[in-house]
Design a protein around this motif. Structure first.
Motif, PDB file in Angstrom:
ATOM      1  N   LEU A   2       0.830  -1.207   0.000  1.00 22.94           N
ATOM      2  CA  LEU A   2       0.000   0.000   0.000  1.00 22.94           C
ATOM      3  C   LEU A   2       0.870   1.264   0.000  1.00 22.94           C
ATOM      4  O   LEU A   2       0.548   2.236  -0.693  1.00 22.94           O
ATOM      5  N   ASP A   3       1.981   1.203   0.743  1.00 21.30           N
ATOM      6  CA  ASP A   3       2.883   2.356   0.778  1.00 21.30           C
ATOM      7  C   ASP A   3       3.529   2.613  -0.576  1.00 21.30           C
ATOM      8  O   ASP A   3       3.660   3.759  -0.999  1.00 21.30           O
ATOM      9  N   LEU A  68      -5.302  16.747  -3.979  1.00 21.71           N
ATOM     10  CA  LEU A  68      -5.783  15.855  -2.929  1.00 21.71           C
ATOM     11  C   LEU A  68      -4.617  15.371  -2.061  1.00 21.71           C
ATOM     12  O   LEU A  68      -4.713  15.377  -0.830  1.00 21.71           O
ATOM     13  N   PHE A  69      -3.520  14.978  -2.687  1.00 21.38           N
ATOM     14  CA  PHE A  69      -2.349  14.541  -1.918  1.00 21.38           C
ATOM     15  C   PHE A  69      -1.775  15.681  -1.077  1.00 21.38           C
ATOM     16  O   PHE A  69      -1.250  15.445   0.006  1.00 21.38           O
ATOM     17  N   GLU A  70      -1.886  16.896  -1.562  1.00 16.91           N
ATOM     18  CA  GLU A  70      -1.344  18.060  -0.857  1.00 16.91           C
ATOM     19  C   GLU A  70      -2.342  18.694   0.109  1.00 16.91           C
ATOM     20  O   GLU A  70      -2.036  19.718   0.730  1.00 16.91           O
ATOM     21  N   ARG A  71      -3.526  18.114   0.210  1.00 14.22           N
ATOM     22  CA  ARG A  71      -4.601  18.668   1.049  1.00 14.22           C
ATOM     23  C   ARG A  71      -4.895  20.119   0.671  1.00 14.22           C
ATOM     24  O   ARG A  71      -5.063  20.980   1.518  1.00 14.22           O
ATOM     25  N   ALA A  72      -4.969  20.365  -0.622  1.00 12.97           N
ATOM     26  CA  ALA A  72      -5.148  21.724  -1.113  1.00 12.97           C
ATOM     27  C   ALA A  72      -6.569  22.004  -1.601  1.00 12.97           C
ATOM     28  O   ALA A  72      -6.849  23.122  -2.027  1.00 12.97           O
ATOM     29  N   LEU A 141      -9.505  10.437 -17.904  1.00  8.64           N
ATOM     30  CA  LEU A 141      -8.412   9.763 -17.194  1.00  8.64           C
ATOM     31  C   LEU A 141      -7.984  10.547 -15.958  1.00  8.64           C
ATOM     32  O   LEU A 141      -7.650   9.948 -14.925  1.00  8.64           O
ATOM     33  N   GLY A 142      -7.992  11.877 -16.044  1.00  2.66           N
ATOM     34  CA  GLY A 142      -7.681  12.693 -14.873  1.00  2.66           C
ATOM     35  C   GLY A 142      -8.679  12.460 -13.749  1.00  2.66           C
ATOM     36  O   GLY A 142      -8.296  12.327 -12.580  1.00  2.66           O
ATOM     37  N   TRP A 143      -9.962  12.382 -14.089  1.00 11.83           N
ATOM     38  CA  TRP A 143     -10.992  12.126 -13.079  1.00 11.83           C
ATOM     39  C   TRP A 143     -10.880  10.718 -12.506  1.00 11.83           C
ATOM     40  O   TRP A 143     -11.057  10.510 -11.297  1.00 11.83           O
ATOM     41  N   VAL A 144     -10.580   9.736 -13.357  1.00 12.93           N
ATOM     42  CA  VAL A 144     -10.422   8.358 -12.880  1.00 12.93           C
ATOM     43  C   VAL A 144      -9.254   8.284 -11.893  1.00 12.93           C
ATOM     44  O   VAL A 144      -9.361   7.663 -10.825  1.00 12.93           O
ATOM     45  N   PHE A 145      -8.151   8.936 -12.233  1.00 11.27           N
ATOM     46  CA  PHE A 145      -6.996   8.923 -11.333  1.00 11.27           C
ATOM     47  C   PHE A 145      -7.312   9.641 -10.026  1.00 11.27           C
ATOM     48  O   PHE A 145      -6.822   9.260  -8.961  1.00 11.27           O
ATOM     49  N   PHE A 146      -8.148  10.673 -10.089  1.00  9.23           N
ATOM     50  CA  PHE A 146      -8.574  11.376  -8.876  1.00  9.23           C
ATOM     51  C   PHE A 146      -9.357  10.437  -7.956  1.00  9.23           C
ATOM     52  O   PHE A 146      -9.107  10.382  -6.748  1.00  9.23           O
ATOM     53  N   VAL A 147     -10.275   9.677  -8.515  1.00 10.61           N
ATOM     54  CA  VAL A 147     -11.054   8.723  -7.715  1.00 10.61           C
ATOM     55  C   VAL A 147     -10.128   7.658  -7.129  1.00 10.61           C
ATOM     56  O   VAL A 147     -10.211   7.335  -5.936  1.00 10.61           O
ATOM     57  N   PHE A 148      -9.232   7.127  -7.965  1.00 10.29           N
ATOM     58  CA  PHE A 148      -8.266   6.136  -7.488  1.00 10.29           C
ATOM     59  C   PHE A 148      -7.448   6.700  -6.327  1.00 10.29           C
ATOM     60  O   PHE A 148      -7.256   6.039  -5.304  1.00 10.29           O
ATOM     61  N   SER A 149      -6.977   7.933  -6.479  1.00  9.12           N
ATOM     62  CA  SER A 149      -6.169   8.569  -5.439  1.00  9.12           C
ATOM     63  C   SER A 149      -6.973   8.770  -4.163  1.00  9.12           C
ATOM     64  O   SER A 149      -6.463   8.552  -3.059  1.00  9.12           O
ATOM     65  N   GLY A 150      -8.233   9.179  -4.294  1.00 10.16           N
ATOM     66  CA  GLY A 150      -9.084   9.367  -3.122  1.00 10.16           C
ATOM     67  C   GLY A 150      -9.290   8.077  -2.351  1.00 10.16           C
ATOM     68  O   GLY A 150      -9.207   8.052  -1.114  1.00 10.16           O
ATOM     69  N   VAL A 151      -9.529   6.984  -3.069  1.00 13.04           N
ATOM     70  CA  VAL A 151      -9.708   5.684  -2.417  1.00 13.04           C
ATOM     71  C   VAL A 151      -8.401   5.252  -1.752  1.00 13.04           C
ATOM     72  O   VAL A 151      -8.396   4.779  -0.605  1.00 13.04           O
ATOM     73  N   LEU A 152      -7.294   5.444  -2.452  1.00 17.84           N
ATOM     74  CA  LEU A 152      -5.988   5.059  -1.909  1.00 17.84           C
ATOM     75  C   LEU A 152      -5.652   5.850  -0.642  1.00 17.84           C
ATOM     76  O   LEU A 152      -5.225   5.280   0.360  1.00 17.84           O
ATOM     77  N   LEU A 155      -7.757   4.581   2.210  1.00 17.15           N
ATOM     78  CA  LEU A 155      -7.260   3.304   2.733  1.00 17.15           C
ATOM     79  C   LEU A 155      -6.027   3.507   3.613  1.00 17.15           C
ATOM     80  O   LEU A 155      -5.921   2.906   4.691  1.00 17.15           O
ATOM     81  N   VAL A 156      -5.119   4.348   3.175  1.00 16.17           N
ATOM     82  CA  VAL A 156      -3.917   4.612   3.975  1.00 16.17           C
ATOM     83  C   VAL A 156      -4.311   5.301   5.284  1.00 16.17           C
ATOM     84  O   VAL A 156      -3.779   4.975   6.352  1.00 16.17           O
ATOM     85  N   ALA A 157      -5.254   6.236   5.224  1.00 12.32           N
ATOM     86  CA  ALA A 157      -5.694   6.933   6.442  1.00 12.32           C
ATOM     87  C   ALA A 157      -6.353   5.968   7.419  1.00 12.32           C
ATOM     88  O   ALA A 157      -6.114   6.039   8.635  1.00 12.32           O
ATOM     89  N   ILE A 158      -7.163   5.054   6.909  1.00  9.52           N
ATOM     90  CA  ILE A 158      -7.819   4.060   7.778  1.00  9.52           C
ATOM     91  C   ILE A 158      -6.765   3.163   8.420  1.00  9.52           C
ATOM     92  O   ILE A 158      -6.819   2.871   9.623  1.00  9.52           O
ATOM     93  N   ARG A 159      -5.782   2.752   7.630  1.00 11.03           N
ATOM     94  CA  ARG A 159      -4.700   1.927   8.189  1.00 11.03           C
ATOM     95  C   ARG A 159      -3.943   2.686   9.277  1.00 11.03           C
ATOM     96  O   ARG A 159      -3.667   2.139  10.348  1.00 11.03           O
ATOM     97  N   GLN A 160      -3.643   3.965   9.019  1.00 10.80           N
ATOM     98  CA  GLN A 160      -2.939   4.785  10.017  1.00 10.80           C
ATOM     99  C   GLN A 160      -3.772   4.872  11.302  1.00 10.80           C
ATOM    100  O   GLN A 160      -3.231   4.802  12.402  1.00 10.80           O
TER     101      GLN A 160
END
Length: 187
Positions: A2-3, A68-72, A141-152, A155-160
């Motif tokens: 996951l990391d 999303l990764f930058e919390r912006a 594709l940009g929107w699909v990657f956004f959804v993928f990133s949000g789910v990822l 998942l990392v936040a839930i694991r943390q």
């Protein structure tokens, strides 16, 4: 695993943002050239505004994940101060899931639109007659990657959270502190 996926997606989001930025810069050059040619030689390239519109749409979609990764992304956090701090991770996760869910609805709708565009061979109703799939597919594709990133990220936040790393959850999905915002602006 996951990391590695998280790190790879974050790096990919940076590269997609750079690609989107390059599209914006190129379209700015195109529009500038168009203005000079019109002013100096009374000649038009034609389509500079159309191309720059496509570039802006694609660039925006490509940059959504990085934001999303930058919390912006913009948040309305006026009530967050009135809610107990112990609930913040849950509220932040709910916000992330709602944002990702909304983006998923957009993906489903755009997927259908791109399918219709491809089936019908749709073109723009401008003199350029651009096949609309050309700007729509990278936009999708940009929107699909956004959804993928949000789910990822979720998942990392839930694991943390289950590991007891609340600071990690905050750094991943929480609202940026004033110090973090200042640091972002001064770097």
């Amino acid at each position: 695993m996951l990391d590695k996926l998280f790190t790879g997606a974050r790096t990919c989001s940076l590269w997609l943002t750079w690609l989107g930025g390059a599209l914006i810069v190129l379209s700015a050059f195109l529009v500038t050239l168009e203005v000079f040619l019109r002013k100096l030689f009374n000649v038009s390239l034609g389509g500079a505004d159309e191309i720059s519109g496509y570039a802006f749409g694609v660039a925006t979609a490509l940059a959504l994940s990085f934001a999303l990764f930058e919390r912006a992304h913009i948040r309305v956090d006026a009530l967050l101060g009135a809610i107990p701090k112990a609930l913040h991770p849950y509220i932040n996760l709910l916000g992330l899931l709602l944002l990702t869910g909304f983006a998923l609805v957009i993906v489903v709708m755009v997927w259908g639109m791109v399918g219709d565009t491809l089936d019908n061979g749709s073109r723009s109703i401008t003199p350029m007659r651009v096949p609309l799939a050309i700007p729509q597919i990278p936009w999708l594709l940009g929107w699909v990657f956004f959804v993928f990133s949000g789910v990822l990220i979720a998942l990392v936040a839930i694991r943390q959270h289950f590991r007891g790393d609340e600071a990690g959850v905050q750094n991943l999905i929480g609202v940026k502190s004033l110090d973090e915002q200042i640091e972002d602006e001064t770097v």
